[in-house]
Design a protein around this motif. Structure first.
Motif, PDB file in Angstrom:
ATOM      1  N   GLY A  31      37.698  42.172  38.249  1.00  0.00           N
ATOM      2  CA  GLY A  31      38.252  43.489  38.541  1.00  0.00           C
ATOM      3  C   GLY A  31      37.198  44.580  38.498  1.00  0.00           C
TER       4      GLY A  31
ATOM      5  N   ARG B 100      45.930  48.695  39.119  1.00  0.00           N
ATOM      6  CA  ARG B 100      45.728  47.567  40.037  1.00  0.00           C
ATOM      7  C   ARG B 100      46.053  47.978  41.472  1.00  0.00           C
ATOM      8  NH1 ARG B 100      48.296  44.323  37.243  1.00  0.00           N
ATOM      9  NH2 ARG B 100      50.339  44.495  38.230  1.00  0.00           N
ATOM     10  N   ALA B 101      47.129  48.733  41.658  1.00  0.00           N
ATOM     11  CA  ALA B 101      47.507  49.190  42.997  1.00  0.00           C
ATOM     12  C   ALA B 101      46.440  50.112  43.577  1.00  0.00           C
ATOM     13  CB  ALA B 101      48.857  49.902  42.937  1.00  0.00           C
TER      14      ALA B 101
ATOM     15  N   GLN C 273      34.865  44.443  41.538  1.00  0.00           N
ATOM     16  CA  GLN C 273      35.530  45.061  42.691  1.00  0.00           C
ATOM     17  C   GLN C 273      35.535  46.582  42.560  1.00  0.00           C
ATOM     18  OE1 GLN C 273      39.329  42.989  42.410  1.00  0.00           O
ATOM     19  NE2 GLN C 273      38.865  41.881  44.291  1.00  0.00           N
ATOM     20  N   ARG C 274      35.827  47.056  41.356  1.00  0.00           N
ATOM     21  CA  ARG C 274      35.895  48.500  41.128  1.00  0.00           C
ATOM     22  C   ARG C 274      34.539  49.147  41.382  1.00  0.00           C
ATOM     23  NH1 ARG C 274      38.552  47.772  37.093  1.00  0.00           N
ATOM     24  NH2 ARG C 274      40.609  48.250  37.930  1.00  0.00           N
TER      25      ARG C 274
ATOM     26  N   ILE D 165      40.304  48.921  48.119  1.00  0.00           N
ATOM     27  CA  ILE D 165      39.610  47.807  48.760  1.00  0.00           C
ATOM     28  C   ILE D 165      40.088  47.651  50.201  1.00  0.00           C
ATOM     29  CG2 ILE D 165      39.341  45.288  48.750  1.00  0.00           C
ATOM     30  CD1 ILE D 165      39.505  45.458  45.664  1.00  0.00           C
ATOM     31  N   GLU D 166      41.376  47.809  50.425  1.00  0.00           N
ATOM     32  CA  GLU D 166      41.959  47.605  51.752  1.00  0.00           C
ATOM     33  C   GLU D 166      41.643  48.739  52.727  1.00  0.00           C
ATOM     34  OE1 GLU D 166      46.146  47.109  51.094  1.00  0.00           O
ATOM     35  OE2 GLU D 166      45.844  45.449  49.688  1.00  0.00           O
TER      36      GLU D 166
ATOM     37  N   GLU E 163      43.501  47.875  44.650  1.00  0.00           N
ATOM     38  CA  GLU E 163      43.849  47.075  45.835  1.00  0.00           C
ATOM     39  C   GLU E 163      43.834  47.929  47.100  1.00  0.00           C
ATOM     40  OE1 GLU E 163      47.658  45.513  44.863  1.00  0.00           O
ATOM     41  OE2 GLU E 163      46.876  43.904  43.577  1.00  0.00           O
TER      42      GLU E 163
ATOM     43  N   ARG F 130      53.213  51.067  45.882  1.00  0.00           N
ATOM     44  CA  ARG F 130      52.695  49.708  45.689  1.00  0.00           C
ATOM     45  C   ARG F 130      53.050  49.187  44.289  1.00  0.00           C
ATOM     46  NH1 ARG F 130      48.131  46.520  47.725  1.00  0.00           N
ATOM     47  NH2 ARG F 130      48.654  47.543  49.700  1.00  0.00           N
TER      48      ARG F 130
END
Length: 199
Positions: A105, A20-21, A108-109, A27-28, A24, A42
């Protein structure tokens, strides 16, 4: 099936936190800018702990969960009377259904992956390994030789292509149907002999 013990649950939770980190941060900041140190921080674990779960940030993005049962056991679990194509479809549908369980998820991936051409070699490597595993399982089911006979490798390559196309369509078009349903549609077209579309 017995419930996993506390240690196993903690390991699963740590792996999920690291995956997940990674997503994230990608994406950022973009995948190329992400470091393992950032991911570990993270997730609240040490740098060394990261490598107890993943070989690198690429694996943490592309293979976030514990390995699902391999294709071979899933194929062997199918009814022996089923033709190889249908048995393989059912085995692969189980894997795609697991992706549907984390739809947001995975969308997004896939967005991160599409924007990170440096991931292409690893994606090709994973795809080739997956197709090899499929070919060996199909060869076992059909009594053929995965290295010498055409059918196992060809079926694996065709199914691998159907999976890739289904994933690409599902992501690019924002398709609302489950990923497994798109895969079924692709396999139906293949099973029909890839007929020319009618206007």
């Amino acid at each position: 099936m017995t419930e996993p013990g506390l240690r196993e649950r903690k390991k699963r939770d740590t792996r999920a936190a690291l995956a997940r980190a990674t997503l994230e941060l990608a994406i950022e900041h973009g995948f190329a800018a992400v470091t393992v140190e950032q991911v570990a921080a993270r997730a609240g674990v040490s740098y060394r702990t990261f490598f107890n779960y993943f070989s690198g940030k690429e694996e943490a993005l592309l293979r976030p969960e514990e390995e699902h049962p391999a294709f071979g056991p899933r194929l062997r679990a199918q009814d022996g009377a089923l033709p190889p194509l249908e048995a393989s479809r059912r085995a692969l549908r189980e894997q795609l259904s697991a992706l549907d369980d984390d739809e947001a998820g995975w969308r997004q991936r896939l967005t991160v992956i599409a924007a990170a051409p440096e991931l292409l070699p690893r994606l090709m490597e994973l795809g080739a390994a997956s197709e090899r595993d499929m070919a060996e399982a199909v060869a076992e089911r059909t009594g053929l030789d995965a290295d010498r006979d055409l059918y196992p490798a060809l079926l694996a390559a065709v199914l691998g292509g159907a999976m890739r196309i289904s994933l690409t369509r599902w992501h690019a078009t924002g398709e609302a149907r489950p990923l497994a349903a798109l895969f079924d549609e692709a396999v139906d077209v293949l099973a029909a002999g890839l007929p020319a579309p009618t206007s």
